[in-house]
Write a protein that holds these residues in place. Structure first.
Motif, short mmCIF file in Angstrom:
data_model
loop_
_atom_site.label_atom_id
_atom_site.label_comp_id
_atom_site.label_asym_id
_atom_site.label_seq_id
_atom_site.Cartn_x
_atom_site.Cartn_y
_atom_site.Cartn_z
N VAL A 8 0.81 -1.23 0.00
CA VAL A 8 0.00 0.00 0.00
C VAL A 8 0.85 1.29 0.00
O VAL A 8 1.97 1.30 0.52
CB VAL A 8 -0.94 0.00 1.24
N LYS A 9 0.30 2.31 -0.63
CA LYS A 9 0.88 3.65 -0.50
C LYS A 9 -0.08 4.45 0.38
O LYS A 9 -1.30 4.40 0.17
CB LYS A 9 1.01 4.35 -1.86
N ILE A 10 0.46 5.17 1.34
CA ILE A 10 -0.40 5.93 2.26
C ILE A 10 -0.25 7.42 1.99
O ILE A 10 0.84 7.97 2.05
CB ILE A 10 -0.08 5.56 3.72
N LEU A 11 -1.39 8.04 1.70
CA LEU A 11 -1.42 9.48 1.39
C LEU A 11 -2.22 10.20 2.45
O LEU A 11 -3.34 9.76 2.77
CB LEU A 11 -2.22 9.72 0.11
N VAL A 12 -1.72 11.29 2.96
CA VAL A 12 -2.50 12.02 3.96
C VAL A 12 -2.47 13.52 3.67
O VAL A 12 -1.55 14.03 3.01
CB VAL A 12 -1.98 11.75 5.41
N HIS A 13 -3.48 14.21 4.18
CA HIS A 13 -3.55 15.67 4.06
C HIS A 13 -2.68 16.26 5.18
O HIS A 13 -2.62 15.71 6.28
CB HIS A 13 -5.03 16.10 4.23
N PRO A 14 -2.01 17.39 4.92
CA PRO A 14 -1.13 17.96 5.96
C PRO A 14 -1.84 18.58 7.17
O PRO A 14 -1.17 19.11 8.06
CB PRO A 14 -0.30 19.00 5.20
N GLU A 15 -3.17 18.49 7.22
CA GLU A 15 -3.86 18.86 8.48
C GLU A 15 -3.80 17.69 9.47
O GLU A 15 -4.24 17.83 10.62
CB GLU A 15 -5.32 19.23 8.21
N CYS A 16 -3.28 16.54 9.02
CA CYS A 16 -3.08 15.41 9.95
C CYS A 16 -1.90 15.74 10.86
O CYS A 16 -1.07 16.61 10.55
CB CYS A 16 -2.77 14.13 9.17
N THR A 17 -1.79 15.03 11.98
CA THR A 17 -0.70 15.33 12.92
C THR A 17 0.66 15.01 12.29
O THR A 17 0.75 14.16 11.39
CB THR A 17 -0.84 14.50 14.21
N PRO A 18 1.73 15.63 12.80
CA PRO A 18 3.07 15.35 12.26
C PRO A 18 3.43 13.87 12.35
O PRO A 18 4.08 13.35 11.46
CB PRO A 18 4.00 16.20 13.14
N GLU A 19 2.97 13.17 13.39
CA GLU A 19 3.30 11.74 13.52
C GLU A 19 2.73 10.97 12.33
O GLU A 19 3.37 10.09 11.77
CB GLU A 19 2.70 11.14 14.81
N VAL A 20 1.50 11.31 11.95
CA VAL A 20 0.84 10.63 10.83
C VAL A 20 1.53 11.01 9.51
O VAL A 20 1.82 10.15 8.68
CB VAL A 20 -0.67 10.96 10.81
N VAL A 21 1.80 12.29 9.35
CA VAL A 21 2.44 12.75 8.11
C VAL A 21 3.81 12.09 7.95
O VAL A 21 4.18 11.63 6.86
CB VAL A 21 2.54 14.30 8.10
N GLN A 22 4.57 12.00 9.05
CA GLN A 22 5.90 11.39 8.98
C GLN A 22 5.81 9.91 8.63
O GLN A 22 6.68 9.37 7.94
CB GLN A 22 6.63 11.52 10.33
N ALA A 23 4.76 9.24 9.13
CA ALA A 23 4.64 7.79 8.90
C ALA A 23 4.08 7.46 7.51
O ALA A 23 4.24 6.35 7.02
CB ALA A 23 3.73 7.18 9.97
N ALA A 24 3.43 8.44 6.86
CA ALA A 24 2.80 8.19 5.54
C ALA A 24 3.86 8.17 4.44
O ALA A 24 5.00 8.57 4.65
CB ALA A 24 1.78 9.29 5.27
N ASP A 25 3.45 7.73 3.24
CA ASP A 25 4.37 7.76 2.10
C ASP A 25 4.40 9.15 1.48
O ASP A 25 5.41 9.56 0.92
CB ASP A 25 3.92 6.74 1.04
N ALA A 26 3.29 9.84 1.54
CA ALA A 26 3.24 11.18 0.95
C ALA A 26 2.14 11.98 1.63
O ALA A 26 1.15 11.43 2.11
CB ALA A 26 2.95 11.08 -0.54
N SER A 27 2.35 13.29 1.68
CA SER A 27 1.29 14.16 2.20
C SER A 27 1.14 15.32 1.24
O SER A 27 2.11 15.73 0.60
CB SER A 27 1.63 14.66 3.60
#
Ligand code: 13P
Ligand code: SF4
Length: 359
Positions: A244-263
């Protein structure tokens, strides 16, 4: 303002509403432009002359000089921005006038002004640049413009940070602390160079040394939709879907953004889904209506919501229905458009125009 639709609109079927919307639209012709945010319900998206994120829709509003009636399907701060960017002969209507943004409401004008006063001994007027996220009321956009600051969206937050920190020592960023920290990390700031201003505490809860050392002072605000996602969701999804590739919006917390593949911004997420190869697995941390639509549009890709449990819906975006569209289009002449006061208009325009230049 009470927003109660007359029974004839509340009780009509979607089929009837769609016919009435099309008829009203045909009558208005080129005078009308319907702007729809990506988080809207799928049936509302279908009526958009333009579907976009907050940056894209602002740009279109600024360019649509021929449309005298602009129907905005989104939330209040977006319609206000469209009003600021359009001319005196253009009226902007928010399809559901009750659709606000709880994050924008976390930065009250009076609290931000009080913070700015406190920051004056630290050189606020000359050394600190206000950078306002698009998700703010018009009065704060005007304050930003007056102080020589800039507005950003998640599409150009990096460029805005660069712009501000190359001109002044510090940035005062509001109201989303997560977008601020995520952008600061990308810029290369150290943790101690970013501090959170808690408006409920004296001097934001910060010591003199903390403020002096900070490059970015962040308002304590967040989006309750995007902060639902956790680093544990990311871990679980990876465990269950190794490809899987994980994409998140940058309103997510820094922990989530750091753990995702792209934001990235909503536009980034949409384009990523468009361009992914058939068969790709993509887990997304953003608003559920956008994710569901991406899954519907690309059935050859496995697109799903990251948390698997929390149903990250923006209830305010979800307020707008076909009933609202039919009602507004048939009755706009008797309704009050969104109108930003003259007191705020020109200063807010300065900051918004700067935003449109930054990509
Ligand atoms: P965009 O700027 O990506 O449209 O996002 C606006 C917003 O409110 C996200 O929660
Ligand atoms: Fe506001 Fe969050 Fe809804 Fe975006 S998703 S409009 S930030 S509440």
């Amino acid at each position: 303002m009470l927003h109660t639709l007359p029974n004839e609109y509340r009780e009509a079927s979607n089929e009837e509403l769609s016919e009435r919307i099309e008829a009203a639209r045909a009558k208005l012709g080129d005078k009308l432009c319907i702007l729809v945010h990506h988080y809207q319900r799928v049936e509302v998206i279908g009526f958009g002359d333009h579907v976009g994120d907050s940056y894209g829709l602002s740009k279109i509003a600024a360019e649509k000089k021929g449309a005298s009636v602009i129907l905005f399907c989104g939330v209040h701060f977006m319609a206000e921005s469209a009003d600021i960017l359009t001319g005196p002969n253009q009226d902007v209507y928010l399809a559901n006038p009750l659709a606000g943004c709880p994050m924008a409401d976390m930065a009250e004008m009076a609290d931000v002004m009080e913070a700015w006063e406190c920051l004056k001994p630290f050189g606020a007027d000359e050394n600190i640049m206000p950078v306002s996220y698009m998700n703010t009321a018009a009065g704060l956009k005007a304050f930003t413009g007056r102080m020589g600051g800039v507005i950003c969206t998640s599409s150009n937050a990096d460029a805005a940070m660069d712009y501000a920190l190359s001109r002044r020592d510090k940035v005062f960023f509001f109201p989303d602390e997560n977008l601020g920290v995520n952008t600061g990390i990308k810029y290369g700031l150290k943790p101690e160079e970013m501090v959170i201003w808690d408006f409920s505490l004296e001097q934001g809860g910060l010591s003199r040394e903390q403020i002096e050392r900070a490059r970015v002072i962040l308002w304590k605000g967040h989006c309750h939709v995007h902060t639902n996602f956790t680093a544990e969701h990311v871990r679980q999804v990876r465990e269950e879907n190794p490809e899987v590739k994980i994409l998140v919006h940058p309103e997510c917390t820094p922990e989530v953004v750091q753990a995702a593949d792209a934001s990235g911004s909503t536009k980034f997420i949409v384009e990523y889904c468009e361009q992914a190869k058939p068969g790709s697995a993509i887990a997304i941390g953003t608003e559920i209506n956008l994710i569901n639509r991406m899954a519907l549009e690309y059935p050859d890709k496995k697109i799903f919501e990251l948390s698997g449990q929390t149903c990250p819906v923006c209830a305010n975006m979800y307020r707008t229905t076909l009933n609202d569209l039919a009602f507004t289009l048939e009755n706009y002449a008797d309704l009050k458009p969104i109108r930003v006061s003259d007191k705020h208009r020109s200063d807010a325009l300065l900051a918004l125009e700067k935003m449109l230049e930054l990509v």
